[in-house]
Design a protein around this motif. Sequence first.
Motif, mmCIF file in Angstrom:
data_model
loop_
_atom_site.group_PDB
_atom_site.id
_atom_site.type_symbol
_atom_site.label_atom_id
_atom_site.label_comp_id
_atom_site.label_asym_id
_atom_site.label_seq_id
_atom_site.Cartn_x
_atom_site.Cartn_y
_atom_site.Cartn_z
ATOM 1 N N GLY A 1 0.817 -1.212 0.000
ATOM 2 C CA GLY A 1 0.000 0.000 0.000
ATOM 3 C C GLY A 1 0.847 1.256 0.000
ATOM 4 O O GLY A 1 0.600 2.192 -0.781
ATOM 5 N N SER A 2 1.862 1.284 0.854
ATOM 6 C CA SER A 2 2.740 2.456 0.939
ATOM 7 C C SER A 2 3.589 2.611 -0.312
ATOM 8 O O SER A 2 3.906 3.728 -0.729
ATOM 9 C CB SER A 2 3.653 2.338 2.169
ATOM 10 O OG SER A 2 2.899 2.281 3.355
ATOM 11 N N THR B 1 1.280 4.042 -3.163
ATOM 12 C CA THR B 1 0.982 5.472 -2.999
ATOM 13 C C THR B 1 2.242 6.323 -3.008
ATOM 14 O O THR B 1 2.173 7.548 -2.832
ATOM 15 C CB THR B 1 0.222 5.707 -1.686
ATOM 16 O OG1 THR B 1 0.994 5.185 -0.588
ATOM 17 C CG2 THR B 1 -1.135 5.016 -1.703
ATOM 18 N N LYS B 2 3.389 5.665 -3.201
ATOM 19 C CA LYS B 2 4.698 6.335 -3.265
ATOM 20 C C LYS B 2 5.063 7.052 -1.967
ATOM 21 O O LYS B 2 5.815 8.039 -1.962
ATOM 22 C CB LYS B 2 4.755 7.300 -4.456
ATOM 23 C CG LYS B 2 4.544 6.604 -5.803
ATOM 24 C CD LYS B 2 4.791 7.548 -6.960
ATOM 25 C CE LYS B 2 4.505 6.880 -8.305
ATOM 26 N NZ LYS B 2 5.289 5.656 -8.514
ATOM 27 N N HIS B 3 4.562 6.545 -0.856
ATOM 28 C CA HIS B 3 4.975 7.080 0.444
ATOM 29 C C HIS B 3 6.334 6.509 0.857
ATOM 30 O O HIS B 3 7.035 7.093 1.683
ATOM 31 C CB HIS B 3 3.930 6.753 1.515
ATOM 32 C CG HIS B 3 2.707 7.613 1.432
ATOM 33 N ND1 HIS B 3 1.507 7.182 0.904
ATOM 34 C CD2 HIS B 3 2.504 8.897 1.803
ATOM 35 C CE1 HIS B 3 0.624 8.153 0.965
ATOM 36 N NE2 HIS B 3 1.193 9.212 1.505
#
Length: 327
Positions: A215-216, A219-221
């Motif tokens: 997920g991270s 989202t490119k976190h």
Amino acid sequence: MPSSRRTFALSIAAVLAAGASFQAHAQTFPAPGKPIRIVVPFSPGGQAEVIGRRFGMHLSESMGVPVIIDTKPGANTGIGALEVQRAAPDGHTLLLTNGLTHVTNPMMRPKLSYDASKFTPIFQIVGSSTVLIANTSRPFNNVQELVAYARANPGKLSYASIGTGSTAHLLGELFAQKTGTTMTHVPYKGSGQATQDLIGGQVDIMFDGFGTAIGSIATKHVKPIGVATRERNDAMPDVPTIAEQGVQGITSEGYIGIFGPANMPPDVVTRLNNELQKTLAMASVEKFLRGTGNTPAGGSADQFAQKIAAEVKVWGPLVKRLNIVLE
């Protein structure tokens, strides 16, 4: 025939008949009407329990007996494991757990009263990729750049884990050992806070399970640096493995599997393995497992046992060298 001889003959016949009856009963698995209990040593609602219930449902249908999923959290899986270790090795009490935790837990916790070697590996349900991720602002985008940065800044690089002795901790130490670098370990109580601090820049890198990290990454976190498995992950085909990038021996394929007590009859192990393999082969089950971020595994009980033995050889010396002792 004299009375004494006739009595003796009848006694021998009775013993033989009883022995034959017992042998036939012992070879009957599952015992008619007797439930199979699968102990999950984690809190209710977790991934292991969800997978256990799905497999338990199909196992009950195929074997014709109730299958009970019994969550027994505590002592970092030790309570549930000990209960299964003490159970009769008849196939009616099984353990569904994270294989790597099961192997390394007793290495680091001398007070645990179970022995991971005294279990029968039966079936590996899934494997899961581990990925090395980094804060997006850090000046490295691959393993070579990361190693160069760590060598130029000894001790400055920090890596997060979900606790001392966790897989992420051990992988961080193994990575430092293999690359000749020095990094600072920052343990957290869970992956949520560790990920938030990674995103926020309080720590630099972290080894994390693919299912948690995807997920991270999406989202490119955070940015992926390399995959700690033998092959690339199908969901991230552009991210090379750590081995492809020149650092060998950093492989950690998390896995969930089913174990039984020691000394289980081979025919019972084979029966369970076959039935579990049938469940794994169902298209709906494969879709379900991939939806949890895992990869269906399967294979024979012997192959699972070989995997466990290989894990012991990798992590045992590392835990001993680091002198990790947990309560």
